[in-house]
Design a protein around this motif. Structure first.
Motif, short mmCIF file in Angstrom:
data_model
loop_
_atom_site.label_atom_id
_atom_site.label_comp_id
_atom_site.label_asym_id
_atom_site.label_seq_id
_atom_site.Cartn_x
_atom_site.Cartn_y
_atom_site.Cartn_z
N LEU B 121 -8.39 -2.98 10.18
CA LEU B 121 -7.60 -2.65 9.29
C LEU B 121 -8.04 -1.27 8.86
O LEU B 121 -9.25 -1.00 8.48
CB LEU B 121 -7.76 -3.71 8.01
N ILE B 122 -7.01 -0.22 8.65
CA ILE B 122 -7.25 1.11 8.00
C ILE B 122 -6.69 1.05 6.74
O ILE B 122 -5.22 1.07 6.98
CB ILE B 122 -6.95 2.24 9.18
N LEU B 123 -7.27 1.64 5.93
CA LEU B 123 -6.53 1.79 4.20
C LEU B 123 -6.87 3.24 4.01
O LEU B 123 -7.76 3.60 4.01
CB LEU B 123 -6.92 0.88 3.41
N GLU B 124 -5.65 3.99 3.84
CA GLU B 124 -5.60 5.22 3.35
C GLU B 124 -4.85 5.27 1.96
O GLU B 124 -3.60 4.87 2.01
CB GLU B 124 -5.02 6.42 4.30
N SER B 125 -5.32 5.67 0.74
CA SER B 125 -4.76 5.75 -0.38
C SER B 125 -5.11 7.12 -1.09
O SER B 125 -6.13 7.55 -1.18
CB SER B 125 -4.89 4.56 -1.23
N GLU B 126 -4.09 7.44 -1.78
CA GLU B 126 -4.36 8.58 -2.83
C GLU B 126 -3.44 8.49 -4.24
O GLU B 126 -2.24 8.05 -4.09
CB GLU B 126 -3.58 9.96 -2.20
N VAL B 127 -4.28 8.45 -5.09
CA VAL B 127 -3.74 8.22 -6.54
C VAL B 127 -2.40 9.06 -6.72
O VAL B 127 -2.66 10.21 -6.65
CB VAL B 127 -4.95 8.42 -7.51
N GLY B 128 -1.34 8.37 -7.25
CA GLY B 128 -0.20 9.11 -7.46
C GLY B 128 0.54 9.52 -6.19
O GLY B 128 1.56 9.95 -6.55
N VAL B 129 0.16 9.33 -4.98
CA VAL B 129 0.88 9.53 -3.96
C VAL B 129 1.25 8.35 -3.12
O VAL B 129 2.48 8.16 -2.75
CB VAL B 129 0.07 10.56 -2.81
N GLY B 130 0.35 7.28 -2.96
CA GLY B 130 0.64 6.14 -2.22
C GLY B 130 -0.21 5.65 -1.35
O GLY B 130 -1.54 6.14 -1.44
N THR B 131 0.22 4.51 -0.86
CA THR B 131 -0.83 3.75 0.31
C THR B 131 -0.42 3.49 1.33
O THR B 131 0.74 3.19 1.62
CB THR B 131 -1.49 2.44 -0.61
N THR B 132 -1.29 3.57 2.44
CA THR B 132 -0.71 3.28 3.89
C THR B 132 -1.87 2.24 4.35
O THR B 132 -3.00 2.64 4.36
CB THR B 132 -0.82 4.66 4.57
N VAL B 133 -1.38 1.44 4.88
CA VAL B 133 -2.09 0.22 5.58
C VAL B 133 -1.80 0.03 7.08
O VAL B 133 -0.55 -0.04 7.37
CB VAL B 133 -1.88 -0.87 5.23
N LYS B 134 -2.77 0.20 7.83
CA LYS B 134 -2.66 0.13 9.25
C LYS B 134 -3.33 -1.11 9.77
O LYS B 134 -4.51 -1.05 9.60
CB LYS B 134 -2.80 0.98 10.19
N MET B 135 -2.64 -2.01 10.34
CA MET B 135 -3.39 -3.42 10.74
C MET B 135 -2.97 -3.52 12.43
O MET B 135 -1.89 -3.11 12.88
CB MET B 135 -3.04 -4.62 10.15
N ARG B 136 -4.18 -3.92 13.26
CA ARG B 136 -3.85 -4.17 14.40
C ARG B 136 -4.45 -5.56 14.75
O ARG B 136 -5.65 -5.67 14.51
CB ARG B 136 -4.62 -3.09 15.45
N LEU B 137 -3.55 -6.17 15.50
CA LEU B 137 -4.05 -7.66 16.15
C LEU B 137 -3.89 -7.92 17.50
O LEU B 137 -2.92 -7.33 17.86
CB LEU B 137 -3.21 -8.68 15.23
#
Lengths: 113, 139
Positions: B121-137
């Motif tokens: 699970l990779i979580l990238e986020s910037e306040v006021g910009v948004g969030t990206t979540v990448k998950m690999r199973l």
């Protein structure tokens, strides 16, 4: 245990999935927190809950749960019942508390090793 | 097999439709004959992620790629972002409203659940910009 027996033990009314009453289930879980159901439930046939919204049905579908029992006299609206029918999930409702409903099914042998 | 790509738009204002993308993904994976345990884990990850997008992200886009054994889930929102990712990953930490708690979520278990069931699970986020979540199973 058959779903028809779940209905009888709980004195529940069947609101969806009338044709599924002969389906066999081996265990059940009771929770008002859907994240807990997602986190800890494995191979459960029935979800008992006092929460009454479409996310209960969606959670059940995610977890391959085949029957939702709404306790504490909660009555799901048509939207919830329609979603359950579309998802192939039986819906029942009973006036018991979550504690008593779970206790009755457990005492009757459901989910006991 | 040729990778299958499923794309969804998640409505950020609709608690009722929240979960539609997850439902469709699960049914599609079943049709494709994916491993049952992989489907179960993917359904949990996607559903928690979708709920998060509705609760916190104001909706967004979801892309699921399945190559027959590995499954990648990409969730992108343009919401308020996460000020402290370490806090957000901690079980029990929540900024959800009472309305969200009333539908059975918002107990601070979304991201921990996703981490529990995804292999990566990779979580990238910037306040006021948004969030990206990448998950690999991996099946």
């Amino acid at each position: 245990m058959k779903l028809s027996m779940v209905r009888d033990i709980l004195g529940a009314s069947v609101l969806a999935g009338e044709t599924m009453l002969e389906s066999e289930i081996k265990s059940a879980c009771g929770s008002d927190l859907m994240s807990d159901v997602l986190a800890f439930v494995k191979e459960q046939g029935v979800l008992l809950t006092g929460l009454c919204n479409p996310q209960v049905v969606r959670t059940a579908e995610m977890m391959d749960i085949i029957c939702v029992v709404f306790v504490r006299g909660k009555t799901p609206d048509e939207r919830i019942i329609a979603l359950a029918r579309e998802s192939g999930i039986a819906v029942m409702a009973c006036p018991l508390t979550l504690y008593e409903a779970c206790g009755r099914l457990y005492s009757a042998g459901l989910g006991r090793a | 097999m040729e990778p299958i790509v499923l794309r969804y738009t998640v409505d950020g204002d609709n608690f009722v439709s929240a979960g539609e993308a997850s439902t469709d993904m699960k049914r599609s994976l079943k049709r494709l004959g994916a491993d049952a345990e992989l489907i179960r884990r993917a359904a949990i990850c996607m559903y928690e992620g979708e709920i998060n997008m509705v609760i916190h992200g104001g909706g967004g886009e979801a892309v699921v790629t399945f190559d027959g054994s590995a499954l990648d889930i990409l969730l992108v929102d343009h919401g308020k972002g996460i000020p402290n990712i370490e806090d957000a990953m901690r079980e029990g930490f929540s900024t959800a409203t009472q309305e969200v708690r009333d539908i059975g979520f918002g107990a601070g278990m979304g991201l921990p659940n996703m981490k529990r069931y995804a292999d990566e699970l990779i979580l990238e986020s910037e306040v006021g910009v948004g969030t990206t979540v990448k998950m690999r199973l991996v099946g």
